[in-house]
Design a protein around this motif. Structure first.
Motif, PDB file in Angstrom:
ATOM      1  N   GLU A 107      66.805 -26.681  23.739  1.00  0.00           N
ATOM      2  CA  GLU A 107      65.589 -27.297  22.929  1.00  0.00           C
ATOM      3  C   GLU A 107      65.105 -28.516  23.803  1.00  0.00           C
ATOM      4  O   GLU A 107      63.947 -28.969  23.343  1.00  0.00           O
ATOM      5  N   HIS A 108      65.653 -28.769  24.893  1.00  0.00           N
ATOM      6  CA  HIS A 108      65.038 -29.954  25.896  1.00  0.00           C
ATOM      7  C   HIS A 108      65.210 -31.191  25.081  1.00  0.00           C
ATOM      8  O   HIS A 108      64.400 -32.180  25.117  1.00  0.00           O
ATOM      9  N   ILE A 109      66.082 -31.221  23.984  1.00  0.00           N
ATOM     10  CA  ILE A 109      66.437 -32.501  23.219  1.00  0.00           C
ATOM     11  C   ILE A 109      67.575 -33.109  23.784  1.00  0.00           C
ATOM     12  O   ILE A 109      68.783 -32.722  24.007  1.00  0.00           O
TER      13      ILE A 109
ATOM     14  N   TRP B 109      69.691 -33.083  14.262  1.00  0.00           N
ATOM     15  CA  TRP B 109      70.985 -32.515  14.914  1.00  0.00           C
ATOM     16  C   TRP B 109      72.113 -33.580  14.703  1.00  0.00           C
ATOM     17  O   TRP B 109      73.355 -33.005  14.599  1.00  0.00           O
TER      18      TRP B 109
ATOM     19  N   CYS C 126      60.695 -28.639  12.291  1.00  0.00           N
ATOM     20  CA  CYS C 126      60.584 -29.674  13.522  1.00  0.00           C
ATOM     21  C   CYS C 126      61.856 -30.383  13.395  1.00  0.00           C
ATOM     22  O   CYS C 126      61.387 -31.590  12.616  1.00  0.00           O
TER      23      CYS C 126
ATOM     24  N   SER D 210      75.204 -38.777  18.972  1.00  0.00           N
ATOM     25  CA  SER D 210      75.492 -37.325  19.171  1.00  0.00           C
ATOM     26  C   SER D 210      76.915 -37.256  19.896  1.00  0.00           C
ATOM     27  O   SER D 210      78.001 -36.153  19.396  1.00  0.00           O
TER      28      SER D 210
ATOM     29  N   ASP E 218      64.205 -33.380  14.347  1.00  0.00           N
ATOM     30  CA  ASP E 218      64.324 -34.405  15.262  1.00  0.00           C
ATOM     31  C   ASP E 218      65.818 -34.936  15.484  1.00  0.00           C
ATOM     32  O   ASP E 218      66.620 -34.075  15.273  1.00  0.00           O
ATOM     33  N   LEU E 219      66.127 -35.835  16.537  1.00  0.00           N
ATOM     34  CA  LEU E 219      67.347 -36.140  16.764  1.00  0.00           C
ATOM     35  C   LEU E 219      68.128 -36.383  15.901  1.00  0.00           C
ATOM     36  O   LEU E 219      69.557 -36.134  15.639  1.00  0.00           O
TER      37      LEU E 219
ATOM     38  N   MET F 286      70.799 -27.926  21.578  1.00  0.00           N
ATOM     39  CA  MET F 286      70.107 -28.982  21.871  1.00  0.00           C
ATOM     40  C   MET F 286      69.705 -29.029  23.416  1.00  0.00           C
ATOM     41  O   MET F 286      68.453 -29.326  23.776  1.00  0.00           O
TER      42      MET F 286
END
Length: 535
Positions: free
Chosen positions: A344-346, A318, A312, A352, A314-315, A341
């Motif tokens: 994955e809808h992040i 990434w 899992c 970033s 998280d931001l 991303m």
């Protein structure tokens, strides 16, 4: 009861209440630790008489089997609130043990006010969320004793504000009341001195604590890590391993940050093995710290392996991998992560896009950089100075100096010296004198004592053979006493780090390196000559 008897009973009871309140008021004024209320006694007495006149019109009712009804209780509490500045919860008197010093200082005086907790103080609620230090000061002024948790909270407030003066006063008060050796207050003191960069005091508090928990150890370790004191940090961590306390996730994250900042890859791998044995391999924030450590220490493959093993993400996961690829110049990998991303809808954030723009800058991917910059604006993310700096550097390296200059003038914020310096470096590379002088002037306004700006401007003039201007800039540097910092590089061989500075021949390693380079050059020239003769 007859109505006249009831009326007489009310008058007698109310007179007793009034006389008791007046006596308590005089007692607090004469012996209290806080100044008397601003309202005059005459005014207060008139308000009480008005309240008693209203109370006479209310028929008495039995309440919980007692003759005195809730009306008397309401009057008593409101009068206490008005005269003493104190209110009790739910308009009722409680049987707490805390009381004013004015009552406890004289054994012949009865208890005046019973308080259960600090929320019972009228003028202290305003300090509860705003300033814990002022809350404690107000409690001390009113003579209300505080427990160790309140002291720890006030010290933590001083630590956040980095108020060493207020924290030192609280430390002295802790010693006075005997709470300085408690685990909770001692840990707060360690954090206070660590945040104020007084590590010696923090270590002294730590040494004096008879009992320490994992938070105490971690607070001291974090203090040394924050101050970049690597050896004391690792020594305390080693002592913690020898004690009965086990490191927690925060401890491991702190050690990994130390290894990241100081390129201690071997130590980081050892601590990673310890973290796996202790069962912290599922903590996402620790895995994120490991990604940064391996990426910055030159092991991008291990960083990628840990990133892929996170179930899992998280931001932060990434972003850590994006910056890892960016440091290696792997811009294509950063752009690929951005697409993943989206799948994955992040939603990426400012960090970033900063990593992606930085990678595009080093790889000179102009179109991709423009597209990412527009995507950031489309998502409603306001670019910061670092984003503009990346874009100016990207356009400047590609030779698009006019576009870079236009971007600077259309920024929503004032450009800093780094942005003008990037444009100046690009102008020197491509020999654009007008824009280069424009950039140098703006940077010198922000940093007039920057020797690097003068050197870049002189090199810009030298690239087009304007030697008189070069001499003028050099003379200006000499008059102002400006000198550039000496260049430095280092290399790690085995377990030892070797440092080299420019134009420094004092170390034997430098001479050995130069001798090897001379031999290699001679060997290359010899082979080249042989090849020419053979042909």
């Amino acid at each position: 009861m007859h109505k006249y008897s009831r009326l007489l009973w009310h008058r007698f009871s109310n007179r007793a209440i009034l006389s008791s309140l007046k006596a308590n008021h005089l007692l607090v004024v004469n012996f209290g630790t806080h100044p008397p209320p601003t309202r005059s006694r005459k005014h207060v007495g008139r308000d009480i008489h008005d309240a008693l006149r209203v109370l006479l019109l209310i028929p008495g009712k039995a309440f919980n089997g007692k003759a005195e009804g809730p009306s008397h209780s309401r009057l008593i509490n409101d009068c206490m609130h008005d005269i003493l500045g104190v209110q009790s919860e739910n308009h009722g008197m409680h049987n707490g043990k805390a009381q004013f010093v004015s009552a406890s200082s004289n054994p012949t005086l009865p208890d005046i006010i019973d308080l259960r907790d600090i929320s019972a103080c009228y003028s202290m609620n305003k300090f509860k969320k705003e300033n814990k230090f002022m809350l404690l000061a107000e409690m001390r002024r009113r003579g209300i004793s505080a427990d160790v948790s309140i002291f720890a909270s006030a010290i933590s407030f001083c630590a956040v504000k980095q108020s060493i003066r207020g924290g030192g006063q609280l430390h002295a008060l802790l010693v006075k009341v005997g709470y300085d050796l408690a685990v909770l207050s001692g840990t707060s003191l360690i954090s206070l001195y660590a945040r104020c960069y007084q590590l010696e005091n923090a270590y002294q508090v730590f040494q004096n604590m008879p009992v320490r928990n994992v938070v105490s150890w971690t607070a001291l370790i974090s203090g040394y890590a924050q101050d970049n004191q690597v050896e004391p940090c690792l020594q305390v961590f080693q002592l913690m391993r020898q004690s009965a306390c086990r490191p927690n996730d925060i401890t491991f994250a702190t050690i990994f940050s130390v290894c990241t900042n100081h390129a201690l890859l071997g130590l980081g791998r050892s601590v990673h093995g310890l973290e796996l044995r202790m069962g912290f391999d599922l903590c996402v924030h620790i895995l994120n710290a490991l990604i940064s450590m391996y990426a910055k220490c030159g092991s991008i493959d291990e960083a990628q392996f840990i990133f892929q093993s996170i179930a899992c993400k998280d931001l932060v996961s990434w972003n850590s991998m994006i910056f890892g690829y960016s440091q290696y110049g792997l811009a294509e990998h950063c752009l690929k992560l951005l697409k993943e991303m989206e799948k994955e809808h992040i939603v990426p954030d400012v960090i970033s896009f900063l990593g992606i723009l930085s990678s595009c800058r080093h790889a000179c991917l102009v179109e991709e950089g423009r597209r990412c910059f527009k995507a950031m604006l489309k998502l409603g993310i306001e670019p910061e100075l670092d984003h503009y700096s990346c874009m100016v550097d990207l356009l400047g390296r590609a030779g698009l100096l006019d576009e870079a200059c236009d971007l600077i003038h259309t920024m929503s914020m004032t450009p800093n010296a780094v942005i003008w310096g990037s444009l100046l470096s690009a102008c020197r590379m491509y020999g654009n004198i007008p824009i280069g002088i424009h950039a140098a002037e703006h940077r010198l306004k922000l940093e007039p004592s920057c020797a690097a700006t003068h050197v870049q401007l002189a090199n810009l003039y030298a690239s087009i053979d304007c030697w008189s201007d070069v001499a003028r800039v050099r003379k200006m540097m000499k008059e102002r006493g400006l000198k550039t910092n000496t260049g430095c590089s280092w290399i790690e061989i085995g377990s030892k780090v070797y440092t080299f500075t420019a134009e420094n021949r004092s170390k034997s390693q430098v001479n050995n390196v130069l001798s090897v380079l001379d031999c290699l050059q001679s060997h290359m020239e010899y082979k080249y000559d042989v090849m020419i003769d053979v042909s």
